[in-house]
Design a protein around this motif. Structure first.
Motif, mmCIF file in Angstrom:
data_model
loop_
_atom_site.group_PDB
_atom_site.id
_atom_site.type_symbol
_atom_site.label_atom_id
_atom_site.label_comp_id
_atom_site.label_asym_id
_atom_site.label_seq_id
_atom_site.Cartn_x
_atom_site.Cartn_y
_atom_site.Cartn_z
ATOM 1 N N GLY A 130 0.778 -1.219 0.000
ATOM 2 C CA GLY A 130 0.000 0.000 0.000
ATOM 3 C C GLY A 130 0.814 1.276 0.000
ATOM 4 O O GLY A 130 2.000 1.296 0.343
ATOM 5 N N LEU A 131 0.131 2.348 -0.398
ATOM 6 C CA LEU A 131 0.708 3.690 -0.439
ATOM 7 C C LEU A 131 -0.034 4.557 0.566
ATOM 8 O O LEU A 131 -1.270 4.642 0.528
ATOM 9 C CB LEU A 131 0.566 4.287 -1.841
ATOM 10 C CG LEU A 131 1.232 5.647 -2.046
ATOM 11 C CD1 LEU A 131 2.690 5.451 -2.448
ATOM 12 C CD2 LEU A 131 0.501 6.460 -3.114
ATOM 13 N N LEU A 132 0.687 5.176 1.459
ATOM 14 C CA LEU A 132 0.053 6.043 2.446
ATOM 15 C C LEU A 132 -0.620 7.229 1.747
ATOM 16 O O LEU A 132 0.031 7.986 1.022
ATOM 17 C CB LEU A 132 1.097 6.558 3.447
ATOM 18 C CG LEU A 132 0.591 7.492 4.541
ATOM 19 C CD1 LEU A 132 -0.357 6.754 5.487
ATOM 20 C CD2 LEU A 132 1.759 8.090 5.326
ATOM 21 N N TYR A 146 5.799 3.971 4.445
ATOM 22 C CA TYR A 146 5.760 5.426 4.529
ATOM 23 C C TYR A 146 6.256 5.957 3.189
ATOM 24 O O TYR A 146 7.121 5.348 2.550
ATOM 25 C CB TYR A 146 6.641 5.949 5.664
ATOM 26 C CG TYR A 146 6.702 7.458 5.717
ATOM 27 C CD1 TYR A 146 5.623 8.198 6.185
ATOM 28 C CD2 TYR A 146 7.830 8.142 5.273
ATOM 29 C CE1 TYR A 146 5.664 9.587 6.214
ATOM 30 C CE2 TYR A 146 7.879 9.530 5.288
ATOM 31 C CZ TYR A 146 6.791 10.255 5.763
ATOM 32 O OH TYR A 146 6.827 11.631 5.779
ATOM 33 N N SER A 152 0.897 9.759 -4.564
ATOM 34 C CA SER A 152 -0.410 9.409 -5.120
ATOM 35 C C SER A 152 -0.668 10.185 -6.408
ATOM 36 O O SER A 152 -1.201 9.631 -7.378
ATOM 37 C CB SER A 152 -1.522 9.680 -4.104
ATOM 38 O OG SER A 152 -1.521 11.041 -3.699
ATOM 39 N N ASP A 165 -8.359 -0.085 -0.779
ATOM 40 C CA ASP A 165 -7.730 0.650 0.321
ATOM 41 C C ASP A 165 -7.516 -0.273 1.510
ATOM 42 O O ASP A 165 -8.301 -1.211 1.746
ATOM 43 C CB ASP A 165 -8.589 1.838 0.750
ATOM 44 C CG ASP A 165 -8.400 3.062 -0.136
ATOM 45 O OD1 ASP A 165 -7.487 3.044 -0.983
ATOM 46 O OD2 ASP A 165 -9.166 4.030 0.025
ATOM 47 N N SER A 336 -3.212 -3.093 12.280
ATOM 48 C CA SER A 336 -3.044 -2.906 10.828
ATOM 49 C C SER A 336 -2.407 -4.147 10.205
ATOM 50 O O SER A 336 -1.670 -4.882 10.860
ATOM 51 C CB SER A 336 -2.166 -1.692 10.565
ATOM 52 O OG SER A 336 -0.857 -1.864 11.113
ATOM 53 N N TRP A 337 -2.698 -4.271 8.876
ATOM 54 C CA TRP A 337 -3.745 -3.508 8.203
ATOM 55 C C TRP A 337 -4.976 -4.384 7.974
ATOM 56 O O TRP A 337 -4.904 -5.605 8.115
ATOM 57 C CB TRP A 337 -3.248 -2.955 6.838
ATOM 58 C CG TRP A 337 -2.532 -3.942 5.950
ATOM 59 C CD1 TRP A 337 -1.187 -4.075 5.799
ATOM 60 C CD2 TRP A 337 -3.105 -4.956 5.086
ATOM 61 N NE1 TRP A 337 -0.874 -5.085 4.922
ATOM 62 C CE2 TRP A 337 -2.039 -5.654 4.461
ATOM 63 C CE3 TRP A 337 -4.405 -5.349 4.769
ATOM 64 C CZ2 TRP A 337 -2.240 -6.699 3.568
ATOM 65 C CZ3 TRP A 337 -4.611 -6.399 3.880
ATOM 66 C CH2 TRP A 337 -3.536 -7.053 3.292
ATOM 67 N N LYS A 358 -5.324 5.970 9.627
ATOM 68 C CA LYS A 358 -4.470 5.998 8.437
ATOM 69 C C LYS A 358 -5.088 5.124 7.344
ATOM 70 O O LYS A 358 -5.758 4.123 7.636
ATOM 71 C CB LYS A 358 -3.051 5.505 8.743
ATOM 72 C CG LYS A 358 -2.241 6.460 9.613
ATOM 73 C CD LYS A 358 -0.812 5.972 9.784
ATOM 74 C CE LYS A 358 -0.019 6.939 10.650
ATOM 75 N NZ LYS A 358 1.399 6.522 10.817
ATOM 76 N N THR A 359 -4.847 5.522 6.098
ATOM 77 C CA THR A 359 -5.331 4.759 4.952
ATOM 78 C C THR A 359 -4.196 4.588 3.951
ATOM 79 O O THR A 359 -3.446 5.538 3.681
ATOM 80 C CB THR A 359 -6.513 5.474 4.266
ATOM 81 O OG1 THR A 359 -7.585 5.617 5.208
ATOM 82 C CG2 THR A 359 -7.008 4.679 3.067
ATOM 83 N N TYR A 360 -4.102 3.376 3.425
ATOM 84 C CA TYR A 360 -3.099 3.040 2.413
ATOM 85 C C TYR A 360 -3.832 2.550 1.165
ATOM 86 O O TYR A 360 -4.837 1.863 1.270
ATOM 87 C CB TYR A 360 -2.162 1.946 2.940
ATOM 88 C CG TYR A 360 -1.431 2.339 4.209
ATOM 89 C CD1 TYR A 360 -0.152 2.862 4.166
ATOM 90 C CD2 TYR A 360 -2.057 2.205 5.448
ATOM 91 C CE1 TYR A 360 0.504 3.237 5.329
ATOM 92 C CE2 TYR A 360 -1.416 2.588 6.611
ATOM 93 C CZ TYR A 360 -0.129 3.104 6.549
ATOM 94 O OH TYR A 360 0.505 3.492 7.699
ATOM 95 N N ARG A 361 -3.323 2.906 0.012
ATOM 96 C CA ARG A 361 -4.024 2.577 -1.230
ATOM 97 C C ARG A 361 -3.205 1.647 -2.113
ATOM 98 O O ARG A 361 -1.981 1.801 -2.236
ATOM 99 C CB ARG A 361 -4.356 3.860 -1.999
ATOM 100 C CG ARG A 361 -5.117 3.639 -3.313
ATOM 101 C CD ARG A 361 -5.906 4.883 -3.668
ATOM 102 N NE ARG A 361 -6.991 5.088 -2.698
ATOM 103 C CZ ARG A 361 -7.745 6.185 -2.644
ATOM 104 N NH1 ARG A 361 -7.558 7.161 -3.507
ATOM 105 N NH2 ARG A 361 -8.704 6.296 -1.727
#
Length: 370
Positions: A130-132, A146, A152, A165, A336-337, A358-361
């Motif tokens: 994921g991407l923060l 991180y 993004s 997500d 997480s996650w 926090k959300t990661y995509r």
């Protein structure tokens, strides 16, 4: 002019990350040796069923970005997919650099007859994913990603769209479980005769086999999940034998048979921040004495097998994990996650009083194979 070179120089590939974030106050440098393990195609058993290509971008003679293109054969067999992955992505804030890196990664995946590129996954969903995109206010916890805030925009400008997500929650020990939850936990434990046991270092290999089987069973239907081989699983956690206390890993039993487990890890990032990417004789005392001062934790995994999923085993594991962190005088921990649409996990976490903070995509893009 931007040049893209394929490389096997892990020192250079890993080293760019350290240079890239050197002035970022929230960045926590990993141990370089551990970062290289994720990329080590000769010794990491993940690559027995996968392959990867590493690319570096240079602008005006200086490294400006990096990316890994990954072919995960077991993923495509397990999900009947034709998906390739990108991971370990880093770039200066320059769309031309990002486009050049993704073009190379896509070219590599097309040559392997893949139709989609997905990521960031570094190198698998069992590692760092994921991407923060939400939560740029504090440092990441151990083994969570991180990245720069502008990533993004770069990725989306290269044609990628969101596919999933991932959520991270935070629960402080000041936010104690509600009395009704404690009563419910006591009721279900007695009714269904659930027994909770701590992990045993004395029987490390036996318990690792139990947890590996539970992990593969409990997550088998999760989006993107690929059951790791036992060799992969052992490779990933063998070092925890000396790093993680027995009480932090809890196995649940129903009628004497394992039916679920949870695992907490101390937030070693509190120490890694001070080590600069390597352990030396000069910072070893910081490491040794600092281990007992860690006051933040991460509930890194919690799963229950299908046959016990409606018996409240997850609640028992959440509460027991909370009690362990509280007893160790922790201020709290990250859970997480989780997948954004996994209500069976997210709702109980919220009922415990945790905050989605926090959300990661994960992104995906179609590519036409050559």
């Amino acid at each position: 002019m931007i040049e893209i070179d394929q490389t096997e120089d892990l020192d250079e590939f890993v080293g760019f990350e350290f240079q890239h974030y050197k002035n970022d106050p929230l960045y926590v440098p990993p141990l370089k040796a551990e970062a290289k393990k994720l990329l080590d195609s000769k010794n990491n058993p993940f690559y027995k069923n996968a392959k990867r290509a590493l690319f570096l971008a240079k602008k005006e003679g200086k490294i400006a970005g990096r990316i890994a293109a990954i072919v995960n054969y077991r993923h495509n067999q397990y999900h009947n997919d034709k998906v390739g992955f990108f991971g370990f992505f880093e770039s200066i804030n320059d769309i031309d650099v990002a486009k050049a890196l993704f073009a190379k990664a896509e070219e590599f995946l097309k040559k392997n007859n893949l139709e989609y590129i997905r990521g960031p996954i570094s190198p698998s969903m069992n590692d760092i994913s994921g991407l923060l995109i939400k939560g740029f206010f504090n440092e990441p916890v151990f083994m969570m990603p991180y990245n720069k805030y502008y990533y993004s925009e770069l990725i989306e400008s290269c044609g990628f769209k969101k596919i999933k997500d991932l959520y991270a929650f935070y629960l402080t020990t000041a936010n104690k479980p509600k009395e009704r939850l404690l009563k419910l936990a006591g009721y279900v434990q007695k009714k269904f005769k659930i027994e909770l046991k701590s992990f045993s270092k004395k029987h490390f290999d036996d318990d690792v086999k139990v947890i590996h089987k539970l992990y593969c069973e409990a997550w088998k239907n999760n989006w993107g999940f690929v059951p790791p081989t036992y060799e992969e699983f052992y490779y990933g956690i063998k070092d925890f034998k000396t790093m993680v206390d027995e009480e932090l890993v809890i196995i649940a039993y129903k009628d004497g048979k394992p039916c679920g487990f949870s695992a907490i890890v101390p937030d070693f990032n509190q120490l890694l921040k001070k080590l600069g990417g390597k352990i030396t004789p000069f910072n070893l005392p910081t490491l040794i004495f600092g281990l007992k001062k860690i006051n933040n934790y991460r509930l890194i995994t919690l799963g229950v097998t299908d046959n016990c999923r409606k018996m409240g085993v997850d609640l028992l594991l959440y509460i027991k994990s909370f009690e362990v962190v509280e007893r160790r005088k922790g201020r709290g921990g990250e859970l997480s996650w989780t997948l954004e649409d996994n209500d069976s996990i997210n709702k109980p976490i919220m009922k415990m009083g945790a905050e989605h903070y926090k959300t990661y995509r994960i992104y995906q893009k179609g590519i036409a194979p050559t």
